[in-house]
Enzyme design. Structure first.
Site, PDB file in Angstrom:
ATOM      1  NE  ARG A  35      -3.220   2.361   3.118  1.00 48.09           N
ATOM      2  CZ  ARG A  35      -2.868   3.107   4.167  1.00 48.09           C
ATOM      3  NH1 ARG A  35      -1.815   2.741   4.931  1.00 48.09           N
ATOM      4  NH2 ARG A  35      -3.543   4.189   4.471  1.00 48.09           N
ATOM      5  CB  THR A 275      -7.295   0.734  11.445  1.00 49.44           C
ATOM      6  OG1 THR A 275      -7.809   1.132  10.174  1.00 49.44           O
ATOM      7  CG2 THR A 275      -6.852   1.968  12.202  1.00 49.44           C
TER       8      THR A 275
END
Length: 478
Positions: A35, A275
């Site tokens: 990412r 997260t």
């Protein structure tokens, strides 16, 4: 390089992991997709990161996916004359359109769309929820609030609006420029922030024109409320638990995670859980027991991928964080309760040939204890439908299109191999068996099941299923 797990690992690249050597180490430790966070990456650095990932891909001979994560709108209050102010519970505090420096009674809110949209009774969360305000009077130019929780506010803190749907799209001018730039480099996935409604995907899809697949980040209550519509128009979903935990009660986030994961699985769309999965490993070489449980829950739910953010981007132990996530995932998938939990969440197939073939191939492979399900896929759709079944045996996705293999590297259970199209049925069987042998999915005498579309090279025409033996030197036999 064959993984010993089906869930995929998505690792964020940052200052701690941006060198070509570190990218190679992260891949070898278990990262399947990388990412790039466009909130912290300019275009020259983004292009260089893509080049380094592709260099590692060429060196290792394995397709590697790249996800570019767009920043989305950033809503912030203005500045204060003293930099910060202390507030008291129950006092009035106003957000308005005046650019004058703020004080203990008011502050500038440079977002007319918020001033026009907030209604009395709506909540405004400042600084990731550390300060909670409740609107009591709104006139389009100012919002008079009551302080519900928190003790202070300072310059340029973020504003979250859990009760308000804003009449703005998901793409800012920065996002449009970033989207054009990442598409030019050939990234595989683009993650969209601030999705509130299905219409928010329209502009990005028009710009992308199929050059990359779109992943909707579910981070707002408005998106949860319209989840089914958003799933229909998305190529994948991300459970963005950080922002969800700000805008919704923390205790509701685990249930929402399950809701999103199961809805995406039913639709056959990849879903990423993100997260704070191993947050303590930003500064510690080992995670907490609670973090290990958190990762394991996402794996038990059958998520396609689990994501590391600051742990791999800016932490002190990026390789160790990926390795730890890899070990947790492997151990969970070896647990005797894992197959039963995965099976219990399986959905009925849709009334299509591809789903019927995928269901049959899973049932046959598990009943006969075959070594692998091998699927030929040009667009990636057949690979996605095979993964939707969550079979106990590995899925080998063969594609002549390298972009398809890279995109499928995010998808649960798929081992992607780039190979030329088969010439005929015999060549298709031989090629599938040889690759299964070479990639260590089977030995001579083992059986595999092969799915494809006949006539060959016809997109979306999966209609054939064949069981084959892996013969001597990996050749196929009936």
């Amino acid at each position: 390089m064959r993984r010993s797990r089906k869930v995929k690992i998505l690792a964020t690249i940052g200052p701690a992991s941006s060198s070509e050597e570190m990218i190679r180490k992260l891949f070898e430790a278990g990262a399947d997709v990388f990412r790039i966070n466009m909130s912290h990456t300019d275009h020259p650095l983004m292009r260089e990161l893509v080049r380094r990932i592709r260099a590692v891909e060429t060196e290792l001979g394995r397709p590697i996916g790249i996800l570019a994560d767009l920043q989305g709108p950033k809503l912030r209050v203005g500045k204060f004359a003293n930099g910060k102010e202390a507030l008291e519970l129950g006092q009035e505090f106003t957000l308005d359109d005046s650019p004058a420096p703020g004080d203990a009674k008011r502050v500038h809110l440079p977002h007319p769309e918020i001033l026009a949209s907030v209604q009395p009774g709506h909540r405004l969360l400042i600084d990731d929820g550390k300060l909670e305000l409740k609107a009591v009077k709104c006139d389009g130019k100012s919002i008079v609030c009551t302080v519900i929780a928190g003790k202070g506010i300072s310059d340029r803190k973020g504003v979250s609006l859990p009760d308000t749907e804003l009449p703005v799209g998901a793409l800012t001018e920065k996002d449009r420029a970033d989207l054009d730039a990442v598409l030019a480099t050939g990234v595989d996935w683009v993650a969209l922030s601030f999705i509130q409604r299905p219409e928010d995907l329209a502009e990005a899809r028009k710009i992308a024109r199929g050059r990359a697949l779109l992943m909707s980040k579910i981070e707002k209550p408005q998106a949860v409320a319209r989840l089914a519509e958003i799933i229909e128009l998305s190529d994948a979903l991300m459970v963005a638990r950080g922002d969800l935990g700000v805008e919704m009660p923390l205790e509701s986030v685990p249930g929402i995670q399950k809701q999103i994961t199961r809805a995406a699985r039913r639709a056959g769309k990849p879903v990423v859980v993100a997260t704070q999965m191993l947050e303590s490993m930003i500064s510690a070489p080992v995670p907490t027991r609670a973090e290990v449980s958190d990762v394991s829950i996402a794996v038990f739910e059958g998520a396609d991928a689990i994501m590391l953010s600051a742990e791999s981007a800016a932490g002190e132990y990026p390789v160790e964080a990926v390795s730890m996530m890899n070990r947790i995932a492997e151990r969970v998938e070896q647990d005797p309760t894992y197959p039963g939990i995965i099976n219990a969440q399986r959905s009925e197939p849709e009334a299509t040939g591809a789903d019927a073939i995928s269901l049959a191939s899973r049932q046959i492979a598990e009943t006969l204890k075959l070594s692998a399900i091998i699927t030929y896929t040009a667009s990636g759709t057949t690979g996605l439908r095979a993964a939707r079944e969550r079979p106990q045996v590995p899925i080998i996705a063969l594609s002549p299109v390298v972009e398809t293999a890279r995109r499928l590297s995010l998808v649960w259970g798929t081992h992607c191999v780039v190979t030329e199209d088969a010439f005929d049925l015999d060549d298709m069987v031989d090629r599938a068996c040889r690759i299964a042998f070479e990639e260590n999915f089977g030995r001579p005498g083992d059986r595999v099941i092969i799915t494809a579309g006949v006539p060959l090279r016809t997109p979306g025409a999966t209609n054939m299923l064949r069981i084959a033996y892996i013969g001597a030197e990996g050749r196929g036999g009936a």
